[in-house]
Design an enzyme around this catalytic site. Structure first.
Site, PDB file in Angstrom:
ATOM      1  N   GLY A   1     -41.059  84.750  49.928  1.00 24.85           N
ATOM      2  CA  GLY A   1     -42.110  85.262  50.779  1.00 24.85           C
ATOM      3  C   GLY A   1     -43.321  84.354  50.497  1.00 24.85           C
ATOM      4  O   GLY A   1     -43.578  83.758  49.492  1.00 24.85           O
ATOM      5  N   SER A   2     -44.416  84.743  50.938  1.00 28.24           N
ATOM      6  CA  SER A   2     -45.780  84.026  50.933  1.00 28.24           C
ATOM      7  C   SER A   2     -46.888  84.468  51.935  1.00 28.24           C
ATOM      8  O   SER A   2     -46.486  85.286  52.889  1.00 28.24           O
ATOM      9  CB  SER A   2     -45.628  82.674  51.005  1.00 28.24           C
ATOM     10  OG  SER A   2     -44.759  82.248  50.459  1.00 28.24           O
TER      11      SER A   2
END
Length: 800
Positions: A235-236
């Site tokens: 994710g980010s």
């Protein structure tokens, strides 16, 4: 598919193997031999700066320097890509395919079934001459360092003397690229491919159909890689601010990818320079000598995992007389059966084999608990849009040479980015969100017209899994002549927003990339949903950005400059706590006399908690364990989701409902007991259980989990709750960068949380973690004079 031939046995000469690899790398298109030199400089924390006259030299120096830091990790990756883990490491070990941790035999079987070297070579023939040269240099540079390390006796202990420490070939690089491309699709379903077997026959007939699908199992199937509200490893956060939102009119970018802290998917910091042609810095990974997330003199970018689907499932209608025959337009089609066998291991273990089944729609998969089992009437195939996507290397090479977000967008026009959004900002003060990733061309109308059986069709709304009717050829993906690859959505029909204001993404869809700008219309549902509940990180990000630009967040001014951005991302606000704690505190006061001892203690601790996941935050572990339990309580939210208020809702605790109130207090009491049983006081500060020993010193870590909505995400993969070992963080915030520009070029500060090297004995293993823990940032040396000022040791010059 054809599989790779076994590696040379350990008793063969290493020098002969290396010579053979060199011969393979030297293809006929190589330029005439001439002496060229690549220079490797190292600066603070061991960051590598590669300077060469051409792309072959860039690849050569890149691989040589990376092998200096991570030789054994790179060699281990090759072992996986060759499907030889069982042969050399035995059947008891495990490794990852995407986020699946599988036994060595299952990893090897999947790799050998999927990887076809002849097909991969054909697909890679479209690589640009620059990319081909860079890969050629990469292979030669790795092999040069390997030979040097073996001859000098400096191979790290973790792979020293191992028979699987072998030279690299260009074929290995192609396999590495393919493995990265399918991370969010076929690779994420590797175990489902391995579990696909024809139904057992009873009295000459195939077994009965599968039971009604389990919703939780279907969601688990979807969440193998992305779109996971509870925290998949990949994710980010990506934020970009344009001239209307920054102090000086230059763009400002935050890159905050959440990736594993160990293994082959670790980031590595690098600066690549070809004088007059290339000057790019940032983080890389995988097996291509390119910067994945980074910046050049004029533009900076980051990536976040996109909600777009990379595949569709097809429901096959089977011939009642033969479960390996399916019908398309009434015509019988025989599945292709292929037996894959593993060579005997070094200890003479029994041969292992598996029969894999393929259809024109893709390999057969089986997920019975999700209602997708192989039964008498139906089987399911996975059609992957990213299989044989060899375009990504050229995409990142072009991005590295862009001068603004417009050129960056054009660089992505070949649609090579497999499963990520791009968030960018440039010197001129433009901000961009773009999802130009690979998505099957399936419209909302097609999802309806090509609906399979009702149970399978319901999986899209229920779990985000698109299943199409494989009994009709009309249900093949649409073909847009403007698309780079037949069957994927053309770039002009994907969501892009360029603005002088701001954009953000935290792994939700394009819908709220800037909630003040109406989203693009006519976008396929497979790109991402609109009007649905947003993840807590997305909601927290938008609130943080809005508060900063309104000047109401406690910081000076009303602009987002680099210093403000660094402060905000490390504020460690616990968004779930902000949503529910007021109601919990009020309910605690009202019910104090009726509460159990543990519930009362929980109320005392959390009433004093500062609602952050800072390392010194007393009570943060207790809230984490409480909310881990309480978030799943039916009807727990006081204010339900309102698509007209997607940032503010859902919110609050429905403590006016007795059943909810009783369940919440029960969850709180259980959390207190759990934290105590793990050996910690209920009011323990987060940095006590959430810490790591670095070079003999314990480092307390700030940051929180996905389900708490902490932007600075830290997770312990597979750990269900706190225990006597505390929280064993192994993924989350990895390479963080904040970049802006002045008249000279980029001004970048960054942290690589786990350091340049994955070797436990290296001085650069986790040497940046204390920097992260102290919330300090490292100024990245981009200009020659800055590199000189931070240089460690003497430059290394290599002829190639």
């Amino acid at each position: 598919m054809r599989t790779m031939q076994p590696m040379s046995p350990p008793n063969r000469s290493f020098a002969l193997a290396l010579a053979a690899a060199a011969a393979l790398a030297a293809c006929s298109s190589a330029p005439p031999a001439r002496v060229r030199t690549v220079q490797i400089d190292r600066t603070t924390y061991g960051i590598a700066h590669i300077t060469a006259p051409d792309y072959e030299g860039i690849g050569y120096g890149f691989a040589y320097a990376h092998a200096q830091d991570d030789l054994c990790l790179m060699a281990d990756r090759l072992l996986t890509l060759r499907g030889e883990r069982t042969r050399y490491l035995g059947a008891q070990g495990t490794a990852h395919i995407s986020l699946n941790q599988l036994s060595n035999p299952r990893v090897d079987l999947f790799i050998r079934a999927h990887m076809d070297d002849a097909v991969l070579e054909s697909a890679a023939s479209a690589w640009s001459p620059d990319l081909q040269a860079a890969v050629r240099g990469y292979v030669a540079g790795y092999n040069r360092y390997l030979q040097n390390a073996v001859e000098a006796g400096t191979v790290p202990e973790s792979c020293r003397g191992k028979p699987w420490l072998q030279p690299m070939t260009v074929g290995d690089v192609r396999r590495g690229v393919e493995n990265t491309m399918i991370l969010g699709s076929l690779g994420a379903f590797a175990d489902a491919v391995l579990d696909a077997d024809p139904p057992a026959r009873q009295r000459g007939h195939a077994s009965v159909d599968a039971p009604t699908p389990d919703g939780a199992a279907a969601e688990l199937a979807r969440d193998r890689f992305n779109s996971n509200p509870e925290g998949a490893a990949y994710g980010s956060n990506g934020w970009a601010f344009g001239r209307n939102a920054t102090p000086d009119g230059h763009g400002v970018l935050l890159g905050n990818p959440h990736f594993p802290w160990s293994g082959p998917d670790r980031f590595w910091e690098v600066h690549l320079t070809i004088p007059g042609t290339l000057d790019v810095m940032g983080a890389s990974g995988g097996m291509l000598p390119v910067v994945l997330i980074g910046f050049n003199r004029d533009v900076a970018w980051t990536h976040t995992v996109s909600t777009g689907q990379r595949f569709t499932l097809y429901e096959l209608t089977l011939d009642p007389a033969d479960p390996t025959v399916y019908l398309v337009d009434g015509q019988r089609r025989k599945m292709t059966a292929r037996t894959v066998a593993l060579p005997a291991g070094a200890e003479g273990s029994r041969p292992i084999s598996k029969v894999f089944y393929d259809s024109e729609w893709g390999p057969i998969v089986a997920m019975p608990k999700a209602g997708l089992g192989w039964t008498a009437s139906h089987a399911y195939a996975l059609h992957d849009a990213n299989t044989l996507n060899m375009r990504a290397g050229d995409t990142w090479m072009r991005m590295a040479r862009a001068h603004d977000v417009g050129e960056l967008r054009a660089a992505m026009g070949n649609q090579g980015l497999p499963w990520v959004n791009t968030i960018a900002a440039d010197r001129q003060g433009n901000a961009m969100y773009a999802d130009l990733s690979v998505v099957p061309d399936v419209s909302a109308a097609m999802l309806e017209s090509c609906a399979p059986s009702p149970a399978a069709a319901a999986l899209f709304d229920r779990a985000g899994l698109a299943v199409l009717d494989g009994s009709r050829s009309a249900c093949a993906w649409s073909r847009d002549a403007a698309a780079t690859q037949p069957g994927i959505i053309a770039a002009r029909r994907m969501p892009v927003l360029v603005t002088p204001d701001w954009v953000q993404n935290s792994n939700d869809s394009y819908w709220l990339s800037n909630p003040d700008v109406p989203p693009a219309t006519g976008i396929s549902p497979l790109v991402g949903p609109v009007g649905t509940v947003q993840g807590l990180r997305t909601r927290s990000a938008i609130q943080e950005i809005r508060g900063r630009l309104a000047g109401s967040d406690g910081l000076a001014g009303d602009r987002m400059g680099p210093s403000e951005l660094r402060s905000v991302i490390f504020r460690d606000r616990n968004f779930a706590g902000e949503l529910v704690m007021d109601d919990l505190v009020a309910a605690c006061k009202a019910a104090d006399a009726l509460l159990s001892r543990d519930a009362r203690e929980g109320c005392r601790v959390l009433s004093a908690w500062d609602r952050t996941d800072d390392a010194g935050s007393a009570g943060a572990p207790l809230f984490r364990e409480f909310w881990r339990k309480a978030r799943g309580i039916p009807n727990v939210w006081r204010v339900p989701f309102d698509p007209g208020r997607p940032v503010a809702t859902p919110s609050g605790l429905a403590m006016d409902r007795r059943a909810t109130r009783d369940a919440v207090f029960q969850a709180l009491a259980e959390a207190v007991a759990l934290v105590r049983a793990a050996g910690f006081a209920p009011d323990v500060a987060l940095g006590v259980p959430q810490s790591r020993v670095v070079h003999g010193h314990r480092v307390a870590l700030h940051g929180g989990t996905e389900f708490e909505g902490v932007l600075n995400k830290l997770e312990a993969e597979g750990q269900q709750a706190i225990d006597a070992g505390g929280y064993r963080v192994d993924f989350g915030s990895s390479y963080l960068q904040v970049v802006t520009f002045d008249e000279r070029g980029p001004l970048a500060q960054a942290i690589l949380t786990y350091g340049q090297s994955g070797e436990p004995g290296s001085e650069h293993a986790y040497d940046q973690l204390p920097l992260f823990a102290a919330k300090h940032w490292q100024s990245l040396p981009f200009h020659p004079e800055d590199v000189e000022a931070q240089r460690i040791g003497q430059p290394l010059r290599l002829e190639y």
